[in-house]
Design a protein around this motif. Sequence first.
Motif, PDB file in Angstrom:
ATOM      1  N   LEU A 183       0.219  12.661 -65.356  1.00 16.09           N
ATOM      2  CA  LEU A 183      -1.043  11.651 -64.504  1.00 16.09           C
ATOM      3  C   LEU A 183      -0.475  11.178 -65.715  1.00 16.09           C
ATOM      4  N   LEU A 231      -6.631   5.754 -61.533  1.00 20.06           N
ATOM      5  CA  LEU A 231      -5.788   6.556 -62.647  1.00 20.06           C
ATOM      6  C   LEU A 231      -6.182   6.303 -63.596  1.00 20.06           C
ATOM      7  N   TYR A 270      -8.665  10.323 -65.136  1.00 18.13           N
ATOM      8  CA  TYR A 270      -7.939  10.013 -66.532  1.00 18.13           C
ATOM      9  C   TYR A 270      -9.170  10.550 -67.239  1.00 18.13           C
TER      10      TYR A 270
END
Lengths: 430, 225
Positions: A245, A262, A266
């Motif tokens: 990531l 994203l 996370y």
Amino acid sequence: MKLIARYNRVNLVANIVIMLITGIAYYQAISWVLTRQKDKDLQNEELSVLEYINVNHELPQTIESKYLQITFKKASANTVQRKFIDTLYFKKWGKDNPKRRIYHSEGDFEPGRALVTSAAIEDQYYKVLIVESKVETEDLIRIIFFITIGVILLLLLILFITGRLILNRLWQPFYGIMKELKLFNIAEPKEISQLDTAIDEFKDLNTAVTEMSARAKRDYRTLKTFTENASHEFLTPIAIINSKLDSLLQTEHFNDRQSKLLDDLYSGVSRLNRLNQSLLLLVKIENRQLHEQELIDLKVLIDEMIVQFEEIYQDKEIKLYYKLDSKKIYANNYLIEILLSNLITNAIRHNQIGGEIIIDLTGKNFIIRNTGDLKPLPDEEIFTRFHKSSGSEGSGLGLTISRQICENFDLSLTYQFDAPYHAFIITFPG
Amino acid sequence: MKILIVEDEQALRESIEDYFAEAGNVCETANNYTEALAKINLYRYDCIILDITLPGGNGISLLKNLKENNHPDGVLIISAKNSLDDKLEGLDLGADDYLVKPFHLSELKSRVTAIIRRKSFNGSNLLKFNEISIDLLGKQVKVGRRVVKLTPKEYGLLLYFIANKDKVVSKNAIAEHLWGDRIDIADNFKFIYSHIKNTRKKLMEAGSKDYIQATYGTGYKFSDE
């Protein structure tokens, strides 16, 4: 109700019933034998009276002995049927008997046995009544009654004593096993000890309990090892996702939608990681792998922590009040930090915007109160694994870990709802 | 700087390599004990990123080997074992730092940078980035000659950014760096935003250029481009 009490009760009732039946049977038997004896005496007496009449053709003088009275009454022929009856015997007291003065009477009635028969002198028909006192028989029966009662009482006493002394001692292995079971802790290495007893049932029980506990412990260990290994194995994939990531983020040029994705990734990975770390920590605490202890000044520690959490609670516009006395405990610093941090984290997480947190540290306990939902939490459930309030971002292990840490250091962690505050209380020992 | 990455997990090794690969950096890798042992005995590195569990051996014995030969390489242990004993053993044996898996690459970079800085400046504790200079001992930040008063968190943030310059650093990574594990409270990262805003404001008021950029809502980038 104790087994022994139950046993004694049944035993006692049965014994008393049997004793009573025995007593009655004795009474009947003896009464029967004695009555027959009396009847024989009466028959003998009748015989001698009739003989006398046969020989002398006159009524004998009324014989009155201490226990025998013979009376003659004229009667018309064939109206008297020969029979034995139970009757009363009037016993005269002696001239000097003080009872005469006391009762103003010449005597009293005693139970008696009588033979009613008839005799004839020439044409005159007589009804002959031979009465004998039965007072000895009654005495005998009374003695039997008292002996029976005495035996019953003795039995009671013996049952009581055996219950207290012998049976209590007999049951001792059982109570020993019970005690061991109560103290049994699946997470502790201590095994249930072998009992020294000669009684087969208790030996069997002890063996069964020992085997069961060993099996439970083995299963628990396996499960724990599994959790530990699984958590360890998770670390590498999580580390890879995390680093990928981070790498992905460097490739630039994301649109809003992608960056939102994203973001979610996370936070998902970060939750997964925290959950995993919590599991590992829990295993470690349960295994007591963190055993180094030192003297910790809680006041200093909490002061530091409040500073560290400042931005986080201020962000929610939470007002924090605290009053800290000095208190030192022997414990593992790392674990105590986790404990306090968990409780403060919860107080912030489950608080509302503009809420309050109140922290009190005294020589006796540490209390952290926070505002939040206006209904109490389910007291014991909140300490179980993966219990979470809806919408909570936490791992659901925070309070489990906190309680486990407390147990390790003989602290007690309890929850109270004191509207509008939810309070978590750590009580220090002694 | 020259870095050796000793890590058996290919995906992780490549990520680290990628992240550290930039102008002026040389990254070498080793994926097992023997390869790593050969490399540390042949070459010197500014920093060795050392995984503890390796096929063919233990990272700790590599560390021992390094110290027995008095090699000055900086060592950062990365381990999946978050055990205090391991950590203490590693640090006792002369490792410079210890990072538990999983970690953010930006955190790794910041730690490695700090190790290299400590090793190479040897007493000179001045870190410079264009017009910004930082006295690492006194924890004082200056823009040109003007002192910028930063809070401890803002100071940490600035160092973190400089160590990861030209990289996009995620909000999660920043939060974990500044607050440790406790960050799981935060429902959002609003308070990070205010720290960044303040740092940026203070630096710019002292005359620095605007280096901190928000990137696509996911993170921040410190860059002079």
